[in-house]
Scaffold this motif. Sequence first.
Motif, PDB file in Angstrom:
ATOM      1  N   ASP A   1      26.957  25.764  36.888  1.00 43.46           N
ATOM      2  CA  ASP A   1      28.066  25.123  37.609  1.00 43.46           C
ATOM      3  C   ASP A   1      29.444  25.638  37.176  1.00 43.46           C
ATOM      4  OD1 ASP A   1      28.809  23.443  39.658  1.00 43.46           O
ATOM      5  OD2 ASP A   1      29.180  21.736  38.325  1.00 43.46           O
ATOM      6  N   LEU A   2      29.538  26.948  36.912  1.00 40.77           N
ATOM      7  CA  LEU A   2      30.850  27.550  36.642  1.00 40.77           C
ATOM      8  C   LEU A   2      31.439  28.010  37.969  1.00 40.77           C
ATOM      9  CD1 LEU A   2      30.046  29.715  33.472  1.00 40.77           C
ATOM     10  CD2 LEU A   2      30.606  27.280  33.623  1.00 40.77           C
ATOM     11  N   HIS A   3      32.747  28.234  38.002  1.00 47.28           N
ATOM     12  CA  HIS A   3      33.331  28.711  39.259  1.00 47.28           C
ATOM     13  C   HIS A   3      34.397  29.763  39.010  1.00 47.28           C
ATOM     14  CE1 HIS A   3      36.878  25.628  39.482  1.00 47.28           C
ATOM     15  NE2 HIS A   3      36.627  25.974  38.261  1.00 47.28           N
ATOM     16  N   PRO A   4      34.577  30.682  39.983  1.00 49.78           N
ATOM     17  CA  PRO A   4      35.580  31.730  39.832  1.00 49.78           C
ATOM     18  C   PRO A   4      36.980  31.154  39.971  1.00 49.78           C
ATOM     19  CG  PRO A   4      34.563  31.867  42.007  1.00 49.78           C
ATOM     20  CD  PRO A   4      33.852  30.775  41.269  1.00 49.78           C
ATOM     21  N   ILE A   5      37.900  31.594  39.116  1.00 56.05           N
ATOM     22  CA  ILE A   5      39.262  31.037  39.147  1.00 56.05           C
ATOM     23  C   ILE A   5      40.338  32.106  39.342  1.00 56.05           C
ATOM     24  CG2 ILE A   5      38.680  28.981  37.803  1.00 56.05           C
ATOM     25  CD1 ILE A   5      39.864  30.386  35.325  1.00 56.05           C
ATOM     26  N   ILE A   6      40.052  33.354  38.945  1.00 55.77           N
ATOM     27  CA  ILE A   6      41.038  34.441  39.023  1.00 55.77           C
ATOM     28  C   ILE A   6      40.304  35.713  39.436  1.00 55.77           C
ATOM     29  CG2 ILE A   6      42.662  35.866  37.700  1.00 55.77           C
ATOM     30  CD1 ILE A   6      42.857  33.390  35.734  1.00 55.77           C
ATOM     31  N   ALA A   7      40.847  36.447  40.402  1.00 59.29           N
ATOM     32  CA  ALA A   7      40.208  37.687  40.863  1.00 59.29           C
ATOM     33  C   ALA A   7      40.998  38.905  40.406  1.00 59.29           C
ATOM     34  CB  ALA A   7      40.111  37.689  42.386  1.00 59.29           C
ATOM     35  N   GLU A   8      40.271  39.997  40.188  1.00 55.75           N
ATOM     36  CA  GLU A   8      40.927  41.277  39.951  1.00 55.75           C
ATOM     37  C   GLU A   8      41.414  41.833  41.289  1.00 55.75           C
ATOM     38  OE1 GLU A   8      38.341  42.776  36.070  1.00 55.75           O
ATOM     39  OE2 GLU A   8      37.940  43.655  38.026  1.00 55.75           O
ATOM     40  N   ASP A   9      42.552  42.507  41.266  1.00 51.95           N
ATOM     41  CA  ASP A   9      43.097  43.151  42.469  1.00 51.95           C
ATOM     42  C   ASP A   9      43.240  44.633  42.162  1.00 51.95           C
ATOM     43  OD1 ASP A   9      45.027  44.259  44.338  1.00 51.95           O
ATOM     44  OD2 ASP A   9      45.516  42.216  44.929  1.00 51.95           O
ATOM     45  N   TYR A  10      42.611  45.468  43.019  1.00 50.24           N
ATOM     46  CA  TYR A  10      42.553  46.908  42.752  1.00 50.24           C
ATOM     47  C   TYR A  10      43.597  47.698  43.521  1.00 50.24           C
ATOM     48  CZ  TYR A  10      38.143  45.023  41.119  1.00 50.24           C
ATOM     49  OH  TYR A  10      37.210  44.240  40.492  1.00 50.24           O
ATOM     50  N   GLY A  11      44.613  47.003  44.044  1.00 48.97           N
ATOM     51  CA  GLY A  11      45.699  47.703  44.716  1.00 48.97           C
ATOM     52  C   GLY A  11      45.409  47.967  46.181  1.00 48.97           C
ATOM     53  N   PRO A  12      46.261  48.773  46.830  1.00 49.07           N
ATOM     54  CA  PRO A  12      46.191  48.961  48.287  1.00 49.07           C
ATOM     55  C   PRO A  12      44.848  49.479  48.798  1.00 49.07           C
ATOM     56  CG  PRO A  12      48.226  49.879  47.396  1.00 49.07           C
ATOM     57  CD  PRO A  12      47.381  49.504  46.223  1.00 49.07           C
ATOM     58  N   SER A  13      44.061  50.173  47.963  1.00 52.98           N
ATOM     59  CA  SER A  13      42.804  50.760  48.452  1.00 52.98           C
ATOM     60  C   SER A  13      41.815  49.681  48.881  1.00 52.98           C
ATOM     61  CB  SER A  13      42.163  51.651  47.384  1.00 52.98           C
ATOM     62  OG  SER A  13      41.616  50.877  46.330  1.00 52.98           O
ATOM     63  N   SER A  14      41.858  48.517  48.224  1.00 53.09           N
ATOM     64  CA  SER A  14      40.869  47.492  48.572  1.00 53.09           C
ATOM     65  C   SER A  14      41.296  46.077  48.208  1.00 53.09           C
ATOM     66  CB  SER A  14      39.544  47.800  47.870  1.00 53.09           C
ATOM     67  OG  SER A  14      39.719  47.851  46.470  1.00 53.09           O
ATOM     68  N   GLU A  15      42.377  45.933  47.472  1.00 48.29           N
ATOM     69  CA  GLU A  15      42.869  44.624  47.038  1.00 48.29           C
ATOM     70  C   GLU A  15      41.790  43.886  46.249  1.00 48.29           C
ATOM     71  OE1 GLU A  15      44.216  43.219  50.860  1.00 48.29           O
ATOM     72  OE2 GLU A  15      46.257  43.845  50.402  1.00 48.29           O
TER      73      GLU A  15
ATOM     74  N   THR B   1      41.789  47.732  37.651  1.00 47.13           N
ATOM     75  CA  THR B   1      42.545  46.543  38.069  1.00 47.13           C
ATOM     76  C   THR B   1      44.044  46.822  38.012  1.00 47.13           C
ATOM     77  OG1 THR B   1      40.798  45.152  37.140  1.00 47.13           O
ATOM     78  CG2 THR B   1      42.889  44.071  37.633  1.00 47.13           C
ATOM     79  N   MET B   2      44.749  46.419  39.067  1.00 44.34           N
ATOM     80  CA  MET B   2      46.214  46.563  39.104  1.00 44.34           C
ATOM     81  C   MET B   2      46.898  45.263  38.697  1.00 44.34           C
ATOM     82  SD  MET B   2      46.919  49.635  40.099  1.00 44.34           S
ATOM     83  CE  MET B   2      46.289  51.050  40.975  1.00 44.34           C
ATOM     84  N   LYS B   3      46.316  44.140  39.104  1.00 41.94           N
ATOM     85  CA  LYS B   3      46.891  42.840  38.767  1.00 41.94           C
ATOM     86  C   LYS B   3      45.811  41.778  38.936  1.00 41.94           C
ATOM     87  CE  LYS B   3      48.608  41.925  43.464  1.00 41.94           C
ATOM     88  NZ  LYS B   3      49.763  41.587  44.308  1.00 41.94           N
ATOM     89  N   LEU B   4      46.123  40.552  38.546  1.00 39.06           N
ATOM     90  CA  LEU B   4      45.212  39.422  38.716  1.00 39.06           C
ATOM     91  C   LEU B   4      45.771  38.483  39.778  1.00 39.06           C
ATOM     92  CD1 LEU B   4      44.441  38.674  34.952  1.00 39.06           C
ATOM     93  CD2 LEU B   4      43.028  39.944  36.576  1.00 39.06           C
ATOM     94  N   VAL B   5      44.883  37.839  40.516  1.00 37.02           N
ATOM     95  CA  VAL B   5      45.289  36.923  41.587  1.00 37.02           C
ATOM     96  C   VAL B   5      44.579  35.598  41.385  1.00 37.02           C
ATOM     97  CG1 VAL B   5      45.405  36.570  44.077  1.00 37.02           C
ATOM     98  CG2 VAL B   5      45.487  38.898  43.161  1.00 37.02           C
TER      99      VAL B   5
END
Length: 690
Positions: free
Chosen positions: A86-100, A299-303
């Motif tokens: 019962d864990l859940h995702p809270i923050i996603a990796e963002d790979y920039g303009p190629s795929s976000e 990863t470029m940033k976190l969302v």
Amino acid sequence: MRPLLLVALLGCLAAVFAAPAEKVRWCVKSEQEHRKCQDLVAQAPVFSCVKKDNTIDCIIAIKAGEADAITLDGGDIYTAGLNNYDLHPIIAEDYGPSSETCYYAVAVAKKGTQFGFQDLRGKKSCHTGLGKSAGWNIPIGTLVSMNIIPWQGVSVKPVEEAVSEFFVSSCAPGATRGSSLCALCKGDCSRSHSEPYYDYGGAFQCLAEGAGDVAFVKHLTVPDSEKANYELLCKDNTRAPIDNYKSCYLAKVPAHAVVSRKDQQLTDLIWKSLTTVQNFNLFSSEGYGAKNLMFKDSTMKLVQLPPNTDSFLYLGAEYMSIVRSLKKEQAAGAASTAIRWCAVGHAETSKCDAWSINSVTDDGTSTIECQNGGSVEECLKKIMRKEADAMAVDGGQVYTAGKCGLVPAMVEQYNESHCTNPGEASSYYAVAVVKKGSGVTWETLKGKRSCHTGIGRTAGWNIPMGHVHRITQDCDFTKFFSSGCAPGADLTSPFCTQCAGSGKAVGDESKCKASADEQYYGYAGAFRCLVEGAGDVAFIKHTIVGENSDGNGPSWASNVRSADYELICPGLGPVPVTDFLSCNLAKVPAHAVVTRPESRTEVITILQDQQGKFGTGAIDSPFRMFQSEGGKNLLFKDSTKCLQEIPSGTNYEQFLGQDYMSAMNSLRQCSDTTPDLEKSCTFHSCQQKI
């Protein structure tokens, strides 16, 4: 794996004894990752490091409260979201303009080798890890679904055995040591950095060093300097340059994400801690002897993810179906031929149960089965997950359902003549009603108390609040209305203060709930809120006053006279309630039955059969689909004369129409008006339609 009972017990103890978190305990799985984590701690003491042997031990540790967070790939996010963790995702990796916040799962081979994706039998394969997205779930799921790998399911043999019979040898870190799936591995075949061929970089190294013929990786894996020497294998058996991944890929996959326990305080701490790190590059593994440590190096940033996003909503229906197909899992109730209707609240559930009993056929099987949810959003989630199949919802909820990949299948028709002689699709007028002589006009509404059918509902919220937003350009509607009842609002909101709940004196859990258990919910409820003096204006549909006055309607309406009420609208003085054609806020589409696209035909067939037995023409039937006892508008609007099929291929935008879509798109400029479910469904581009 440890006994699930122990896991559950640890989770309960963690919940009971958990104090407000002061540190973020990051779970790491290798010496290299541990060193990077310790260097992070030196720069940001809010972190600490917890070392475990593998991913599943980290998941168990987070569940038990021994650690707080780890970044996982989609396959592991699926595992972490299962009921026992019962864990859940809270923050996603963002790979920039190629795929976000997505990436492309691809199959890579050396240039000059003469085989395609459909020719992989007997080849040697390199995988990022057993159960991982790009390296296992997507390629193996694709090969199975295309019948390239023959597999009849776990009852015949494990999928790993089918794969080992297909490829002559492989490196799939995490597979059983000594099996052909570990034959090409350079180290211990563990799903950790102690295996050199683990993860994206490792799988590519396996290919580059000639151990394997094909590597299943993500689109950013092949270094720029090496791209000219490699090609992508496309599903149609052609090849393409490495940079052509947008037209030659196996699937779009949700990005890796940080997972944690369901604890908003902890979520906020993790987000704040990660986004305030200084003098340390979270997204570089240089100098540690391995790649993609703690986070992917690309990863470029976190969302930050929308609140209440779970594994299913994050991964999307297409990815979830791939994972289930590899496990040959069936969704609950999939063997049944009945449609499962989703009811909201006690009153709707009671009516649904009566429907189910009456739908039993001669051979003793039910045509209608009932599921229930605490809200329309919960029901829509159940339909998306295949735990339920259908429900009738208002236009605003059709909009949210459409954003989540569901489709409108049938529409309520309120004109009986159109049931036998189909004409214009049913619609109704959204109106604002006030007490006659109150002096309230559209121009003097500010500061008044308002009665709404529910948050996100068409006539009761979306249309009037769209008008208010256009006037004020302010998304804080509590600055416009002093208080009110808008079921579904936060309990602390002024829009809950005037709600009546179920009528209990103490401890009323139904107060401001978006279900029939709240007396002021829905059309009749919002009008009752006005009648009983809880509000100065009611936003409802044009037929409601007539249906609940002059001797019509339930007991609370017994002394209500329609002549005592008026309509108000922009630019006009009050007019009689019968003048809705000249004084309304909008003409809006009728309520519709929504379902998954693949269930549309079955839902229509069964509903057509059911309304033949229990619709308005069924005089002697003990059950009536379009009548409600113990409430109003339960399951369907009581004014419904029949359900009509919406033409095949009609999406939610076409059904709602341009004017309504414009109103909704305008209202969605206010993020507070967007349901959490809709935010989760539209968070990233790789959540495929169902």
